[in-house]
Design an enzyme around this catalytic site. Structure first.
Site, PDB file in Angstrom:
ATOM      1  N   GLN A 155     -12.664  -3.911 -14.151  1.00  0.00           N
ATOM      2  CA  GLN A 155     -13.267  -2.790 -13.415  1.00  0.00           C
ATOM      3  C   GLN A 155     -13.847  -1.786 -14.413  1.00  0.00           C
ATOM      4  OE1 GLN A 155     -11.133   0.305 -11.146  1.00  0.00           O
ATOM      5  NE2 GLN A 155     -12.420  -0.192  -9.386  1.00  0.00           N
TER       6      GLN A 155
ATOM      7  N   TYR B   4     -15.589   9.182  -8.851  1.00  0.00           N
ATOM      8  CA  TYR B   4     -15.950   9.145 -10.270  1.00  0.00           C
ATOM      9  C   TYR B   4     -17.475   9.185 -10.436  1.00  0.00           C
ATOM     10  CZ  TYR B   4     -11.005   8.440 -10.751  1.00  0.00           C
ATOM     11  OH  TYR B   4      -9.646   8.627 -10.677  1.00  0.00           O
TER      12      TYR B   4
ATOM     13  N   GLY C 196      -2.825  -3.145  -3.310  1.00  0.00           N
ATOM     14  CA  GLY C 196      -2.539  -2.357  -4.494  1.00  0.00           C
ATOM     15  C   GLY C 196      -1.045  -2.232  -4.718  1.00  0.00           C
ATOM     16  N   ARG C 197      -0.421  -1.254  -4.044  1.00  0.00           N
ATOM     17  CA  ARG C 197       0.997  -0.978  -4.261  1.00  0.00           C
ATOM     18  C   ARG C 197       1.886  -2.207  -4.040  1.00  0.00           C
ATOM     19  NH1 ARG C 197       0.414   4.151  -0.616  1.00  0.00           N
ATOM     20  NH2 ARG C 197      -1.110   2.664   0.214  1.00  0.00           N
TER      21      ARG C 197
HETATM   22  C1  LIG Z   1      -1.014   3.702  -9.026  1.00  0.00           C
HETATM   23  C2  LIG Z   1      -2.383   3.504  -8.460  1.00  0.00           C
HETATM   24  C3  LIG Z   1      -3.448   3.356  -9.331  1.00  0.00           C
HETATM   25  C4  LIG Z   1      -4.750   3.122  -8.839  1.00  0.00           C
HETATM   26  N1  LIG Z   1      -5.772   2.917  -9.717  1.00  0.00           N
HETATM   27  C5  LIG Z   1      -7.003   2.584  -9.261  1.00  0.00           C
HETATM   28  C6  LIG Z   1      -8.046   2.225 -10.169  1.00  0.00           C
HETATM   29  O1  LIG Z   1      -7.856   2.172 -11.389  1.00  0.00           O
HETATM   30  N2  LIG Z   1      -9.258   1.918  -9.647  1.00  0.00           N
HETATM   31  C7  LIG Z   1      -9.495   1.951  -8.285  1.00  0.00           C
HETATM   32  O2  LIG Z   1     -10.622   1.666  -7.863  1.00  0.00           O
HETATM   33  N3  LIG Z   1      -8.522   2.263  -7.413  1.00  0.00           N
HETATM   34  C8  LIG Z   1      -7.283   2.553  -7.857  1.00  0.00           C
HETATM   35  N4  LIG Z   1      -6.270   2.796  -6.961  1.00  0.00           N
HETATM   36  C9  LIG Z   1      -6.496   2.566  -5.524  1.00  0.00           C
HETATM   37  C10 LIG Z   1      -6.062   1.143  -5.165  1.00  0.00           C
HETATM   38  O3  LIG Z   1      -6.940   0.182  -5.745  1.00  0.00           O
HETATM   39  C11 LIG Z   1      -6.038   0.917  -3.624  1.00  0.00           C
HETATM   40  O4  LIG Z   1      -7.314   1.218  -3.100  1.00  0.00           O
HETATM   41  C12 LIG Z   1      -4.965   1.764  -2.970  1.00  0.00           C
HETATM   42  O5  LIG Z   1      -3.738   1.662  -3.646  1.00  0.00           O
HETATM   43  C13 LIG Z   1      -4.750   1.389  -1.496  1.00  0.00           C
HETATM   44  O6  LIG Z   1      -4.281   0.060  -1.392  1.00  0.00           O
HETATM   45  P1  LIG Z   1      -2.718  -0.261  -1.075  1.00  0.00           P
HETATM   46  O7  LIG Z   1      -2.369   0.458   0.208  1.00  0.00           O
HETATM   47  O8  LIG Z   1      -2.680  -1.763  -0.898  1.00  0.00           O
HETATM   48  O9  LIG Z   1      -1.908   0.240  -2.212  1.00  0.00           O
HETATM   49  C14 LIG Z   1      -4.979   3.067  -7.433  1.00  0.00           C
HETATM   50  C15 LIG Z   1      -3.893   3.245  -6.562  1.00  0.00           C
HETATM   51  C16 LIG Z   1      -2.608   3.447  -7.060  1.00  0.00           C
HETATM   52  C17 LIG Z   1      -1.455   3.577  -6.086  1.00  0.00           C
END
Ligand SMILES: Cc1cc2nc3c(=O)[nH]c(=O)nc-3n(C[C@H](O)[C@H](O)[C@H](O)COP(=O)(O)O)c2cc1C
Length: 368
Positions: free
Chosen positions: A100, A187, A323-324
């Site tokens: 990314q 961003y 993600g999480r």
């Molecule tokens: C700890 C953490 C770090 C994240 N870092 C990024 C990132 O580097 N780039 C990005 O596009 N989204 C980032 N996100 C957003 C996640 O990619 C995702 O959209 C978000 O966690 C929702 O998905 P989930 O409910 O499955 O966790 C981050 C989220 C979390 C919780």
């Protein structure tokens, strides 16, 4: 069980054995000095190689593009070599990984910038309420308000576009299967797209087409390096943190979906905003995205395996990113396959630190 979610799909040049994507996740554990990926990072990603596709944590394309201490870069030889160890480890476990590519724009601070200068943005407007993460002059880390940025000169933009191309070339050399242009979450590229953060009067501001221009230039530069079948983009329409308030969020996402289709990009990744307090995307807008984008469409945000299966079964998406759940479950796909319970993520270890909360979440079957 989960016959759609666990079925293969071609994403451009790459075939995924399942449609469970690991979302990009900043974990702030790059090696210091130099923001270089380490063996520990390689272990973390290799543990998650069961994903159909891993999208790496956001990775700055230049020092100017950095907004948080300890995030990895992809603009030095050492960083490229560090990432090569990561991709090798993922491939050795049978996985696939996208890089990314990230420029934070105004979500930064002079402490992170070359020569201590101001961060750059489409316009000199501070991101209200936004924080970034710095190591202060006395060596202690801190979350601090983002600094007032300076507006980029028109003639600086080709240099930023070139930084995307150079990072893409490094990603290719480091063995990444795909790259994802990060145009989401407030961003730099999102700052250009959004009506409130872009007050420019040159060809990068004003109309929707002008506000989208830098995104398409960056995409085209990356495509020129790697080919469209190795390039995806992440967008987050209706995202509201980081001072973003876009009056044309849906129109610009659909315009870009058309442009990405024309270019035959491998995938479009939609980060849904509601997990972070934003609104829910409407069913009409989801359907419109589906109609406008002809490549692989990925949604992400608050999904369970059941919801992901239902969305893919109805044709609303081709894959879903988690993600999480991937932070806490290195073997998430295997757990879905078996209908096993999931480990709970611990938010206190999301950012920074070492093994704890990173590589020590248990898998169902101990390795080996
Ligand atoms: C700890 C953490 C770090 C994240 N870092 C990024 C990132 O580097 N780039 C990005 O596009 N989204 C980032 N996100 C957003 C996640 O990619 C995702 O959209 C978000 O966690 C929702 O998905 P989930 O409910 O499955 O966790 C981050 C989220 C979390 C919780």
């Amino acid at each position: 069980m989960y016959t759609h979610l666990l079925s293969p799909v071609a994403v451009g040049a790459v075939t995924l054995p399942n449609r469970v994507v690991m979302a990009p996740l900043t974990r702030s554990r790059a090696g210091q000095p130099g923001d270089v990926p380490t063996e520990l990072n390689a272990t973390y990603y290799a543990q998650r190689a069961g994903a159909g596709l891993i999208v790496s944590e956001a990775t700055q394309i230049s020092q100017q593009g950095q907004g948080y201490a300890w995030t990895p870069g992809l603009y030095t030889d050492a960083q490229e070599a560090g990432w090569a160890r990561v991709t090798e480890a993922v491939h050795a476990k049978g996985g696939r990984i996208a890089a990314q590519l990230w420029h934070v724009g105004r979500i930064s601070h002079p402490l992170l910038q070359p020569d201590g200068g101001a961060p750059v943005a489409p316009s000199a407007l501070v991101a209200e309420g936004a924080k970034c993460f710095v190591v202060q002059e006395d060596g202690t880390p801190a979350n601090v308000p983002t600094a007032m940025p300076r507006a980029l000169e028109t003639d600086e933009i080709p240099g930023i576009v070139a930084d995307y191309a150079k990072a893409a070339a490094r990603a290719g050399r480091a063995g990444f299967d795909l790259v994802e242009v990060h145009a989401a979450n407030g961003y730099l590229l999102h700052q250009f797209l959004s009506t409130n953060s872009n007050q420019r009067t040159d060809r990068y501001g004003g109309s929707l087409e002008n506000r989208s221009r830098i995104v398409l230039e960056a995409v085209d530069a990356v495509v020129a390096e790697l080919g469209a079948d190795r390039v995806g983009v992440r967008l987050s329409p209706h995202f509201t943190a980081h001072g973003i308030a876009d009056d044309e969020a849906e129109a610009s996402a659909l315009y870009l979906a058309d442009e990405f289709s024309r270019r035959r990009l491998a995938y479009l990744h939609i980060a849904e905003p509601d997990w972070a307090g934003g609104p829910k995307l409407s069913d009409d807008f989801r359907a419109a995205l589906r109609a406008h984008f002809t490549g692989v469409l990925i949604f992400c945000g608050g999904y369970t395996a059941d919801r992901a299966e239902a969305l893919i079964a109805t044709g609303g998406a081709d894959a879903v990113a988690f993600g999480r759940p991937f932070i806490a479950n290195p073997d998430l796909v295997e757990r879905f396959r078996r209908g096993a319970a999931l480990n709970e993520p611990d938010p206190s270890t999301f950012y920074g630190g070492a093994e704890r909360g990173y590589t020590d979440y248990p898998a169902l079957d101990p390795e080996g």
